[in-house]
Design a protein around this motif. Structure first.
Motif, PDB file in Angstrom:
ATOM      1  N   THR A   1      73.693 -36.302 -67.792  1.00  0.00           N
ATOM      2  CA  THR A   1      72.292 -36.107 -67.433  1.00  0.00           C
ATOM      3  C   THR A   1      71.700 -37.442 -67.014  1.00  0.00           C
ATOM      4  N   ILE A   2      71.060 -37.436 -65.838  1.00  0.00           N
ATOM      5  CA  ILE A   2      70.430 -38.655 -65.330  1.00  0.00           C
ATOM      6  C   ILE A   2      68.921 -38.481 -65.330  1.00  0.00           C
ATOM      7  N   ASP A   3      68.195 -39.599 -65.458  1.00  0.00           N
ATOM      8  CA  ASP A   3      66.731 -39.540 -65.506  1.00  0.00           C
ATOM      9  C   ASP A   3      66.098 -40.108 -64.239  1.00  0.00           C
ATOM     10  N   ARG A   4      66.874 -40.153 -63.169  1.00  0.00           N
ATOM     11  CA  ARG A   4      66.360 -40.647 -61.883  1.00  0.00           C
ATOM     12  C   ARG A   4      66.938 -39.784 -60.770  1.00  0.00           C
ATOM     13  N   GLU A   5      66.583 -40.091 -59.540  1.00  0.00           N
ATOM     14  CA  GLU A   5      66.996 -39.262 -58.404  1.00  0.00           C
ATOM     15  C   GLU A   5      68.511 -39.247 -58.218  1.00  0.00           C
TER      16      GLU A   5
ATOM     17  N   LYS B   1      75.980 -42.209 -53.527  1.00  0.00           N
ATOM     18  CA  LYS B   1      74.894 -41.681 -54.354  1.00  0.00           C
ATOM     19  C   LYS B   1      75.258 -40.294 -54.867  1.00  0.00           C
ATOM     20  N   LEU B   2      75.186 -40.137 -56.171  1.00  0.00           N
ATOM     21  CA  LEU B   2      75.467 -38.864 -56.817  1.00  0.00           C
ATOM     22  C   LEU B   2      74.153 -38.269 -57.290  1.00  0.00           C
ATOM     23  N   ARG B   3      73.924 -37.028 -56.905  1.00  0.00           N
ATOM     24  CA  ARG B   3      72.661 -36.362 -57.209  1.00  0.00           C
ATOM     25  C   ARG B   3      72.888 -35.106 -58.049  1.00  0.00           C
TER      26      ARG B   3
ATOM     27  N   GLN C   1      70.148 -33.548 -63.415  1.00  0.00           N
ATOM     28  CA  GLN C   1      68.934 -34.360 -63.526  1.00  0.00           C
ATOM     29  C   GLN C   1      68.093 -33.825 -64.673  1.00  0.00           C
ATOM     30  N   ALA C   2      67.603 -34.738 -65.508  1.00  0.00           N
ATOM     31  CA  ALA C   2      66.743 -34.355 -66.626  1.00  0.00           C
ATOM     32  C   ALA C   2      65.455 -33.760 -66.094  1.00  0.00           C
ATOM     33  N   SER C   3      64.949 -32.758 -66.799  1.00  0.00           N
ATOM     34  CA  SER C   3      63.700 -32.123 -66.348  1.00  0.00           C
ATOM     35  C   SER C   3      62.502 -32.910 -66.779  1.00  0.00           C
TER      36      SER C   3
END
Length: 73
Positions: free
Chosen positions: A6-10, A52-54, A71-73
């Motif tokens: 889980t990522i907290d950015r784009e 870039k991984l999204r 991506q974190a909500s």
């Protein structure tokens, strides 16, 4: 089944992901790792550490298996 990161950015870069997973400890090591190991992003081989991984991307890493980016909500 893929592991989930889980990522907290784009986005995160492929090099950052390798560091997050403790595959490598520095960007220089990521470059060397990518030159020696085939990495697949969404089924296509990619060795760019700046890729870039999204949200929704799936990465196959030797020794770690599949990793899904969320991506974190």
């Amino acid at each position: 089944m893929a592991n989930v990161i889980t990522i907290d950015r784009e986005f995160v870069t492929l090099g950052q992901l390798l560091q997050m997973l403790d595959v490598v400890s520095t960007g220089g090591m990521a470059k060397a790792f990518l030159s020696e190991h085939p990495i697949y992003v969404n089924g296509e081989q990619d060795n760019r550490r700046g890729r870039k991984l999204r949200n929704g991307d799936v990465v196959l890493i030797p020794g770690k298996g599949k990793v899904k980016i969320e991506q974190a909500s």
